[in-house]
Design a protein around this motif. Structure first.
Motif, PDB file in Angstrom:
ATOM      1  N   VAL A  62       8.125   9.927  48.096  1.00 18.35           N
ATOM      2  CA  VAL A  62       9.409   9.238  47.956  1.00 18.35           C
ATOM      3  C   VAL A  62      10.291   9.955  46.938  1.00 18.35           C
ATOM      4  O   VAL A  62      11.482  10.213  47.188  1.00 18.35           O
ATOM      5  N   GLU A  63       9.736  10.284  45.798  1.00 16.11           N
ATOM      6  CA  GLU A  63      10.507  10.931  44.734  1.00 16.11           C
ATOM      7  C   GLU A  63      11.061  12.272  45.183  1.00 16.11           C
ATOM      8  O   GLU A  63      12.230  12.605  44.909  1.00 16.11           O
ATOM      9  N   LYS A  64      10.250  13.048  45.888  1.00 16.43           N
ATOM     10  CA  LYS A  64      10.702  14.375  46.321  1.00 16.43           C
ATOM     11  C   LYS A  64      11.743  14.265  47.439  1.00 16.43           C
ATOM     12  O   LYS A  64      12.678  15.073  47.506  1.00 16.43           O
ATOM     13  N   LEU A  65      11.596  13.298  48.315  1.00 21.68           N
ATOM     14  CA  LEU A  65      12.600  13.090  49.359  1.00 21.68           C
ATOM     15  C   LEU A  65      13.948  12.732  48.742  1.00 21.68           C
ATOM     16  O   LEU A  65      14.992  13.276  49.116  1.00 21.68           O
ATOM     17  N   LEU A  66      13.943  11.815  47.784  1.00 26.96           N
ATOM     18  CA  LEU A  66      15.189  11.410  47.131  1.00 26.96           C
ATOM     19  C   LEU A  66      15.813  12.580  46.384  1.00 26.96           C
ATOM     20  O   LEU A  66      17.036  12.759  46.395  1.00 26.96           O
ATOM     21  N   ALA A  67      14.969  13.392  45.744  1.00 26.22           N
ATOM     22  CA  ALA A  67      15.474  14.543  44.991  1.00 26.22           C
ATOM     23  C   ALA A  67      16.169  15.548  45.900  1.00 26.22           C
ATOM     24  O   ALA A  67      17.071  16.273  45.465  1.00 26.22           O
ATOM     25  N   LYS A  68      15.753  15.576  47.164  1.00 25.98           N
ATOM     26  CA  LYS A  68      16.361  16.510  48.117  1.00 25.98           C
ATOM     27  C   LYS A  68      17.489  15.873  48.925  1.00 25.98           C
ATOM     28  O   LYS A  68      18.004  16.480  49.862  1.00 25.98           O
ATOM     29  N   ASP A  78       3.603  -4.606  48.893  1.00 28.15           N
ATOM     30  CA  ASP A  78       3.922  -5.365  47.685  1.00 28.15           C
ATOM     31  C   ASP A  78       5.291  -4.926  47.172  1.00 28.15           C
ATOM     32  O   ASP A  78       5.410  -3.920  46.461  1.00 28.15           O
ATOM     33  N   ILE A  79       6.333  -5.675  47.534  1.00 29.31           N
ATOM     34  CA  ILE A  79       7.695  -5.315  47.132  1.00 29.31           C
ATOM     35  C   ILE A  79       7.836  -5.294  45.618  1.00 29.31           C
ATOM     36  O   ILE A  79       8.487  -4.414  45.047  1.00 29.31           O
ATOM     37  N   GLY A  80       7.216  -6.255  44.930  1.00 30.88           N
ATOM     38  CA  GLY A  80       7.309  -6.309  43.477  1.00 30.88           C
ATOM     39  C   GLY A  80       6.728  -5.062  42.830  1.00 30.88           C
ATOM     40  O   GLY A  80       7.322  -4.504  41.887  1.00 30.88           O
ATOM     41  N   ARG A  81       5.606  -4.623  43.331  1.00 31.72           N
ATOM     42  CA  ARG A  81       4.989  -3.410  42.798  1.00 31.72           C
ATOM     43  C   ARG A  81       5.879  -2.203  43.059  1.00 31.72           C
ATOM     44  O   ARG A  81       6.044  -1.333  42.199  1.00 31.72           O
ATOM     45  N   ALA A  82       6.470  -2.162  44.233  1.00 32.11           N
ATOM     46  CA  ALA A  82       7.341  -1.041  44.578  1.00 32.11           C
ATOM     47  C   ALA A  82       8.560  -0.989  43.664  1.00 32.11           C
ATOM     48  O   ALA A  82       8.977   0.091  43.226  1.00 32.11           O
ATOM     49  N   ARG A  83       9.139  -2.142  43.369  1.00 30.39           N
ATOM     50  CA  ARG A  83      10.308  -2.173  42.486  1.00 30.39           C
ATOM     51  C   ARG A  83       9.968  -1.616  41.104  1.00 30.39           C
ATOM     52  O   ARG A  83      10.794  -0.990  40.453  1.00 30.39           O
ATOM     53  N   PRO A  87      11.614   4.906  42.069  1.00 31.29           N
ATOM     54  CA  PRO A  87      12.901   5.131  41.401  1.00 31.29           C
ATOM     55  C   PRO A  87      13.964   4.132  41.856  1.00 31.29           C
ATOM     56  O   PRO A  87      13.932   3.644  42.988  1.00 31.29           O
ATOM     57  N   HIS A  88      14.879   3.826  40.966  1.00 25.46           N
ATOM     58  CA  HIS A  88      16.050   3.027  41.340  1.00 25.46           C
ATOM     59  C   HIS A  88      17.105   4.004  41.840  1.00 25.46           C
ATOM     60  O   HIS A  88      17.655   4.784  41.073  1.00 25.46           O
ATOM     61  N   ASN A  89      17.358   3.968  43.124  1.00 20.06           N
ATOM     62  CA  ASN A  89      18.217   4.966  43.748  1.00 20.06           C
ATOM     63  C   ASN A  89      18.973   4.303  44.906  1.00 20.06           C
ATOM     64  O   ASN A  89      18.361   3.580  45.704  1.00 20.06           O
ATOM     65  N   PRO A  90      20.279   4.532  45.020  1.00 20.21           N
ATOM     66  CA  PRO A  90      21.035   3.902  46.111  1.00 20.21           C
ATOM     67  C   PRO A  90      20.591   4.349  47.494  1.00 20.21           C
ATOM     68  O   PRO A  90      20.884   3.679  48.494  1.00 20.21           O
ATOM     69  N   ASN A  91      19.883   5.470  47.585  1.00 23.98           N
ATOM     70  CA  ASN A  91      19.398   5.962  48.878  1.00 23.98           C
ATOM     71  C   ASN A  91      17.983   5.485  49.199  1.00 23.98           C
ATOM     72  O   ASN A  91      17.373   5.955  50.160  1.00 23.98           O
ATOM     73  N   LEU A  92      17.476   4.553  48.366  1.00 28.73           N
ATOM     74  CA  LEU A  92      16.123   4.019  48.585  1.00 28.73           C
ATOM     75  C   LEU A  92      16.197   2.551  48.960  1.00 28.73           C
ATOM     76  O   LEU A  92      16.853   1.763  48.296  1.00 28.73           O
ATOM     77  N   GLN A  93      15.514   2.201  50.052  1.00 28.91           N
ATOM     78  CA  GLN A  93      15.413   0.807  50.481  1.00 28.91           C
ATOM     79  C   GLN A  93      13.944   0.428  50.600  1.00 28.91           C
ATOM     80  O   GLN A  93      13.151   1.175  51.180  1.00 28.91           O
ATOM     81  N   LEU A  94      13.574  -0.718  50.050  1.00 28.79           N
ATOM     82  CA  LEU A  94      12.202  -1.200  50.121  1.00 28.79           C
ATOM     83  C   LEU A  94      12.062  -2.193  51.272  1.00 28.79           C
ATOM     84  O   LEU A  94      12.902  -3.071  51.438  1.00 28.79           O
ATOM     85  N   VAL A  95      10.989  -2.054  52.049  1.00 32.24           N
ATOM     86  CA  VAL A  95      10.717  -2.996  53.134  1.00 32.24           C
ATOM     87  C   VAL A  95       9.245  -3.370  53.119  1.00 32.24           C
ATOM     88  O   VAL A  95       8.390  -2.569  52.767  1.00 32.24           O
TER      89      VAL A  95
END
Length: 278
Positions: A62-68, A78-83, A87-95
């Motif tokens: 996830v981190e490397k995808l966002l960086a690119k 576990d949405i809570g664990r994911a949050r 990273p907090h990033n506008p291009n990241l959505q949790l499902v």
């Protein structure tokens, strides 16, 4: 690298939220396409669903995808664990997504994305069937969801020695130990075989033993059924998984990777281009 649990309450997927991210990324893609004829135009933005996004390998993917600059839909049980861990990033959505709950529940979660990276792995438990539920059936569920949703690109993080029996490695200590945990390697091999027959454009990445520490060596990439020992950092595995999405040479391929101190530092795309598939 664990990321999916066999026993969980019914899926509470958030397809609408995922679609919002896809629409934002498509808006960027439209602008990119409109300017594609201009010199220096950026490539089309891709949206990637990552299964196992809170696992030790998936998190790095996830981190490397966002960086690119990719849009990322992060699947998690576990949405809570994911949050708290992603990273907090506008291009990241949790499902909310559990690969063990069947393909039909995953279809809406992956619908509209351009590619899927599967970095799931079972959590050790008293359930002897956990490896099969996650590493075999879970991966198959995700592949079938992609077929139903029209997703045509799939990257799987697997393991070296999955085909150890055919390689003459039945007495290899690593092969024995890993298969004592519910025939883990056999389960992964069954999932690989399903992907190969699915018709989806796949890349299977088989890393050696995974380490959490930064690597002291460079990546060595070889065709399938080459390595029977060796280790590699999760950061490097994530680098190769993301690199597979950027390399046309990785299509319909299986590669094995380890890290070695005496290996040259080569671009991932060049390593994919050098592989002759069996």
């Amino acid at each position: 690298m664990a990321s999916a649990r066999p026993h969980l309450p019914p899926t509470l997927a958030l397809p609408a939220a995922a679609r919002n991210l896809v629409l934002r990324c498509r808006a960027v893609s439209t602008m990119d396409a409109a300017s594609a004829s201009s010199p220096g135009a950026e490539k089309k933005t891709m949206t990637v669903f990552v299964a196992g996004s809170t696992g030790r390998t998936g998190k790095r993917v996830v981190e490397k995808l966002l960086a690119k600059g990719f849009g990322v839909v992060a699947g998690t049980t576990d949405i809570g664990r994911a949050r708290g861990s992603l990273p907090h990033n506008p291009n990241l959505q949790l499902v909310r997504a559990d690969v063990t709950e069947g393909a039909d529940k995953l279809v809406e979660v992956v619908r509209g994305v351009d590619a899927v990276v599967c970095a799931t792995g079972f959590r050790r438990s008293f359930d002897p069937f956990a490896p099969w539920k996650v590493d075999n059936f879970g991966t198959v569920n995700l592949v079938e969801a992609c077929r139903k949703a029209g997703v045509t690109r799939f990257v799987l993080v697997s393991s070296i020695l999955v085909n150890g029996a055919a390689m003459g490695q039945l007495l290899n200590p690593a092969y024995i130990v890993l298969n004592l945990l519910g025939l883990t390697l056999v389960a992964k091999l069954q999932a690989e075989n399903h992907i190969r027959k699915s018709g989806i454009n796949y890349t299977i990445v088989r890393p050696g033993g995974l380490t959490d520490q930064p690597s002291t060596g460079n990546i060595v990439m070889e065709p399938e059924d080459t390595f029977y020992s060796g280790s590699i950092s999760r950061d490097q595995v994530a680098e190769v998984a993301v690199g597979a999405l950027l390399s046309t040479e990785s299509s319909y391929g299986v590669v094995e990777i380890v890290a070695r101190a005496d290996a040259p530092n080569r671009p991932v795309e060049d390593m994919f281009a050098a592989i002759k598939q069996k």
